[in-house]
Design an enzyme around this catalytic site. Sequence first.
Site, mmCIF file in Angstrom:
data_model
loop_
_atom_site.group_PDB
_atom_site.id
_atom_site.type_symbol
_atom_site.label_atom_id
_atom_site.label_comp_id
_atom_site.label_asym_id
_atom_site.label_seq_id
_atom_site.Cartn_x
_atom_site.Cartn_y
_atom_site.Cartn_z
ATOM 1 N N CYS A 1 7.587 -8.244 -2.882
ATOM 2 C CA CYS A 1 7.409 -6.909 -3.461
ATOM 3 C C CYS A 1 7.614 -5.769 -2.474
ATOM 4 O O CYS A 1 8.477 -4.904 -2.664
ATOM 5 C CB CYS A 1 6.006 -6.789 -4.056
ATOM 6 S SG CYS A 1 5.554 -8.070 -5.220
ATOM 7 N N HIS B 1 2.690 0.043 -3.878
ATOM 8 C CA HIS B 1 2.679 -1.082 -2.924
ATOM 9 C C HIS B 1 3.450 -0.805 -1.634
ATOM 10 O O HIS B 1 4.029 -1.708 -1.030
ATOM 11 C CB HIS B 1 3.217 -2.358 -3.587
ATOM 12 C CG HIS B 1 2.593 -3.603 -3.013
ATOM 13 N ND1 HIS B 1 3.036 -4.876 -3.310
ATOM 14 C CD2 HIS B 1 1.547 -3.770 -2.157
ATOM 15 C CE1 HIS B 1 2.304 -5.770 -2.669
ATOM 16 N NE2 HIS B 1 1.393 -5.118 -1.970
#
Length: 584
Positions: A74, A135
């Site tokens: 990610c 993130h």
Amino acid sequence: MKSFQWIPCTLSLLLCTADAGIGTRPNFVFMMVDDLGIGDLGCYGNTTLRTPNIDRLALEGVKLTQHIAAAPLCTPSRAAFLTGRYPIRSGMAAHGQMGVFLFSASSGGLPQEEITFAKAVKVQGYSTAVIGKWHLGLNCEDSSDHCHHPNSHGFDYFYGTIMTHLRDCQPGHGSVLYNVYGHIPFKPLSIGLVSLVVLHIRGMLTVSRRVFFSFLILVGLVLSLFGMLVYTFPNLNCFVMRGTEIVEQPYISENLTQRMTSEAIEFLERNSKTPFLLFFSFIQVHTGVFASPLFRGRSQHGLYGDAVMEVDWSVGQIMQTLERLNLKDNTLVYMTSDQGPHLEEISVHGEMHGGYSGIYKAGKSTNWEGGIRIPGIFRWPGVLPAGKVIDEPTSNMDIFPTVLNLAGASIPDDRVIDGRDLLPLLQGQVERSEHEFLFHYCNAELNAVRWHPPNSSTIWKAFFFTPDFHPENSSACFHTHVCFCIKPFVTFHDPPLLYDLSKDPTESTPLSPNTEPLFHSVLEVIRAAVSRHTQSLKPVPVQVSPLQIVWKPWLQPCCSSLSQLCRCERDHQIEKVQDGLQKE
């Protein structure tokens, strides 16, 4: 004067693409699903999971079948997507085992020196927003400096989660932290402990009671601290922000997609008269899979399938909004995933919660095709042909230069940009991708290289090392929950494993000098490309180092106080969504 700086560049772009019908700068709507497998969508071959809205996008636009994530995890993949650069160039590639941020109170993040496509188009007068998962860090030195916040990277508006969604964020779903057991060397520790006991019994080693009880106290302390970490993890890491304000801590996950869809629609309505860029970064379908009550039980694939169907519903809502606001014909829509599916994800009830890679091997955290080959769908009516399928190698880094060129922004010339403008390929002005080589990193380690030789349809791919699957006959790493990039979790290959993806897209049969006459010459070209690529890298501070990702109390975001375990609920979207559900 600033408002006119984009005119020369834009006029040049319009002259080059006048026959394509581009009369004004387009709006942009980018939708990225978390951990979605390329085989999860109907338009990529799935016949048992209904995704009609995403499939319609593919029918009305261009579908890429060899669209590659710049990283199989990610954090680095998203950094590459936003900046058009391999994550190792920005320090967003780890040199150790952990390749992503696990705590909101980490000090690492996307450096402010990096230029995102949001930062570039904002200067050109665009309203920009990211809704959903970030993130890429939050704070640097204190709990409110927000040095890595989306606002510091060109996004005017943010509504979403700083961290990734984990099973810890859902009561009763266990904890991702329990996977630490898979990394504890129980066998060596057991052997050592038994050896000490035997030596003590035989009188060869004396262990005093004081030492013994000190050891027990130490073990108890470690277990207590771990238990406290598991208990407090949801409150400290699972929160929703609007701008720089925390509006829910911890959050309720089951209505998150509906709330974020409502936020996205409101952003489109507020900015329908001005150029805008919306990045909708779905929380689903990452670890800790969830679906709202309206979608639970609707698919043939359990909770994971329900979550995919909810994502598809959300895509449909956003597309309907563009039509209602008469924005469809002047909006470039892009739909993708950040990397392949998490095949190792199993719920506390034993249900498989991972996605589907289709015919491709392995999934998330690996550079096998299943880990990096992602959906890539573009729609722009009147500019991009409908129903077109392209099998050329492309990258999620290509979004950066494509957006900048369309928005009239200049491509930065003070840094290496690895992405390539996709518009000529999407429109059919050219037949080949500009990517002759693509470099596949596993964290900061160069794992594999893809070569598409000029004047050839062949796609070569060479692996310098591969993950050790467990069980051995599987294509996943169930013993560690994800595959890792370092010893003892990998096997190195000399010579590298070589595949011809044009003939073997499933990567089932590595080539050898006996089966491929060009074996050595192909590897020679690839090694030369690696050498040139390596020379283009410059040393930068590593943002995903152990020191940067560790929890730092003074950086902890908290909407109340630590004594209250940072609890609060003041998000108006919660009540709005609940009212909507009651009406339905």
